[in-house]
Design a protein around this motif. Structure first.
Motif, PDB file in Angstrom:
ATOM      1  N   UNK A  30      50.881 -70.442 -13.839  1.00  0.00           N
ATOM      2  CA  UNK A  30      50.567 -72.074 -13.836  1.00  0.00           C
ATOM      3  C   UNK A  30      49.635 -72.392 -14.867  1.00  0.00           C
ATOM      4  N   UNK A  31      48.612 -71.627 -14.994  1.00  0.00           N
ATOM      5  CA  UNK A  31      47.612 -71.926 -16.116  1.00  0.00           C
ATOM      6  C   UNK A  31      47.822 -71.677 -17.588  1.00  0.00           C
ATOM      7  N   UNK A  32      49.101 -71.030 -17.748  1.00  0.00           N
ATOM      8  CA  UNK A  32      49.406 -70.487 -19.121  1.00  0.00           C
ATOM      9  C   UNK A  32      49.292 -69.390 -19.341  1.00  0.00           C
ATOM     10  N   UNK A  33      48.597 -68.395 -18.598  1.00  0.00           N
ATOM     11  CA  UNK A  33      48.154 -67.280 -19.072  1.00  0.00           C
ATOM     12  C   UNK A  33      49.389 -66.102 -18.997  1.00  0.00           C
ATOM     13  N   UNK A  34      49.502 -65.517 -20.154  1.00  0.00           N
ATOM     14  CA  UNK A  34      50.659 -64.459 -19.971  1.00  0.00           C
ATOM     15  C   UNK A  34      50.223 -63.249 -19.747  1.00  0.00           C
ATOM     16  N   UNK A  35      51.263 -62.456 -19.166  1.00  0.00           N
ATOM     17  CA  UNK A  35      51.203 -61.183 -18.855  1.00  0.00           C
ATOM     18  C   UNK A  35      52.320 -60.328 -19.184  1.00  0.00           C
ATOM     19  N   UNK A  36      52.301 -58.997 -19.446  1.00  0.00           N
ATOM     20  CA  UNK A  36      53.585 -58.360 -19.903  1.00  0.00           C
ATOM     21  C   UNK A  36      53.453 -57.019 -18.960  1.00  0.00           C
ATOM     22  N   UNK A  53      50.465 -56.257 -26.631  1.00  0.00           N
ATOM     23  CA  UNK A  53      49.212 -55.530 -26.394  1.00  0.00           C
ATOM     24  C   UNK A  53      49.146 -54.118 -26.859  1.00  0.00           C
ATOM     25  N   UNK A  54      48.099 -53.381 -26.950  1.00  0.00           N
ATOM     26  CA  UNK A  54      48.054 -51.998 -27.026  1.00  0.00           C
ATOM     27  C   UNK A  54      47.953 -51.204 -26.210  1.00  0.00           C
ATOM     28  N   UNK A  55      48.286 -49.892 -26.004  1.00  0.00           N
ATOM     29  CA  UNK A  55      48.185 -48.987 -25.024  1.00  0.00           C
ATOM     30  C   UNK A  55      49.562 -48.645 -24.414  1.00  0.00           C
ATOM     31  N   UNK A  62      51.940 -56.022 -14.038  1.00  0.00           N
ATOM     32  CA  UNK A  62      51.819 -56.820 -15.064  1.00  0.00           C
ATOM     33  C   UNK A  62      50.348 -56.839 -15.510  1.00  0.00           C
ATOM     34  N   UNK A  63      50.008 -56.791 -16.978  1.00  0.00           N
ATOM     35  CA  UNK A  63      48.815 -56.694 -17.412  1.00  0.00           C
ATOM     36  C   UNK A  63      48.400 -58.068 -18.411  1.00  0.00           C
ATOM     37  N   UNK A  64      47.478 -58.606 -18.349  1.00  0.00           N
ATOM     38  CA  UNK A  64      47.041 -60.081 -18.913  1.00  0.00           C
ATOM     39  C   UNK A  64      47.071 -59.690 -20.433  1.00  0.00           C
ATOM     40  N   UNK A  65      47.495 -60.480 -21.220  1.00  0.00           N
ATOM     41  CA  UNK A  65      47.507 -60.320 -22.435  1.00  0.00           C
ATOM     42  C   UNK A  65      46.332 -61.195 -23.152  1.00  0.00           C
ATOM     43  N   UNK A  66      45.594 -60.339 -23.795  1.00  0.00           N
ATOM     44  CA  UNK A  66      44.419 -60.821 -24.453  1.00  0.00           C
ATOM     45  C   UNK A  66      43.327 -61.466 -23.670  1.00  0.00           C
ATOM     46  N   UNK A  67      42.143 -61.871 -24.365  1.00  0.00           N
ATOM     47  CA  UNK A  67      40.956 -62.024 -23.564  1.00  0.00           C
ATOM     48  C   UNK A  67      40.583 -63.549 -23.719  1.00  0.00           C
ATOM     49  N   UNK A  68      41.682 -64.224 -24.564  1.00  0.00           N
ATOM     50  CA  UNK A  68      41.289 -65.557 -24.850  1.00  0.00           C
ATOM     51  C   UNK A  68      41.979 -66.539 -23.655  1.00  0.00           C
ATOM     52  N   UNK A  69      41.506 -67.360 -22.878  1.00  0.00           N
ATOM     53  CA  UNK A  69      42.015 -67.961 -21.665  1.00  0.00           C
ATOM     54  C   UNK A  69      42.202 -69.587 -22.148  1.00  0.00           C
ATOM     55  N   UNK A  70      41.802 -69.850 -23.415  1.00  0.00           N
ATOM     56  CA  UNK A  70      42.066 -71.002 -24.088  1.00  0.00           C
ATOM     57  C   UNK A  70      43.412 -71.254 -24.590  1.00  0.00           C
ATOM     58  N   UNK A  84      64.504 -51.891 -30.563  1.00  0.00           N
ATOM     59  CA  UNK A  84      64.171 -53.165 -31.289  1.00  0.00           C
ATOM     60  C   UNK A  84      63.551 -54.059 -30.070  1.00  0.00           C
ATOM     61  N   UNK A  85      62.922 -53.773 -29.323  1.00  0.00           N
ATOM     62  CA  UNK A  85      62.310 -54.595 -28.333  1.00  0.00           C
ATOM     63  C   UNK A  85      61.306 -55.636 -29.181  1.00  0.00           C
ATOM     64  N   UNK A  86      61.303 -56.711 -28.546  1.00  0.00           N
ATOM     65  CA  UNK A  86      60.579 -57.819 -29.260  1.00  0.00           C
ATOM     66  C   UNK A  86      60.173 -59.091 -28.173  1.00  0.00           C
ATOM     67  N   UNK A  87      59.141 -59.707 -28.441  1.00  0.00           N
ATOM     68  CA  UNK A  87      58.798 -60.850 -27.703  1.00  0.00           C
ATOM     69  C   UNK A  87      58.434 -62.152 -28.548  1.00  0.00           C
ATOM     70  N   UNK A  88      58.547 -63.013 -27.874  1.00  0.00           N
ATOM     71  CA  UNK A  88      57.858 -64.312 -28.443  1.00  0.00           C
ATOM     72  C   UNK A  88      57.299 -65.402 -27.414  1.00  0.00           C
ATOM     73  N   UNK A  89      56.204 -65.862 -27.636  1.00  0.00           N
ATOM     74  CA  UNK A  89      55.457 -66.857 -26.674  1.00  0.00           C
ATOM     75  C   UNK A  89      55.214 -68.124 -27.601  1.00  0.00           C
ATOM     76  N   UNK A  90      55.492 -69.313 -26.723  1.00  0.00           N
ATOM     77  CA  UNK A  90      55.387 -70.663 -27.449  1.00  0.00           C
ATOM     78  C   UNK A  90      54.166 -71.180 -26.463  1.00  0.00           C
TER      79      UNK A  90
END
Length: 120
Positions: A30-36, A53-55, A62-70, A84-90
């Motif tokens: 709900x806070x806009x934080x993405x997980x994959x 993400x790497x790894x 689910x693992x949180x994407x990035x360290x930027x909560x902004x 050919x997997x891919x993702x997009x985030x808006x």
């Protein structure tokens, strides 16, 4: 939707995009934080960077994407096949973030190379 991301902490997801063929999911709080995470060991190995993400995606949690909560993500989109997997985030400011395979220029990056180099 609720998931345990570390065996104890619960995270509530309000939006989820799940690619059946590519075997991965992007979920947003709900806070806009993405997980994959992968939901299919057969299809998803993150070799193409489709998780954003790497790894090793050996966990199906689910693992949180990035360290930027902004970054306030509004929508996530997943697609492709196991090759050919891919993702997009808006985000809420209109910025589009893409990752994964761009072999057929489905990400708009102009590359004919498979793989995640430069995309995650």
């Amino acid at each position: 939707m609720t998931s345990n991301t570390d065996g104890s902490a619960e995270v509530e997801f309000t939006h989820k995009s799940k690619s059946q063929e590519a075997g991965h999911t992007i979920a947003i709080t709900a806070n806009g934080i993405p997980y994959s995470h992968c939901h299919s060991a057969k299809a998803c190995d993150n070799e193409l960077g489709e998780l954003g993400r790497r790894g090793n995606p050996s966990t199906f949690l689910p693992i949180k994407l990035g360290d930027n909560n902004d970054c306030n993500v509004a929508h996530a989109y997943t697609g492709g096949f196991s090759s050919s997997g891919h993702s997009a985030l808006l985000d809420t400011k209109g910025h589009l973030w893409v990752c994964g395979c761009d072999r057929w220029q489905q990400l708009g990056m102009g590359s004919s190379q498979g793989g995640s180099s430069g995309y995650t």
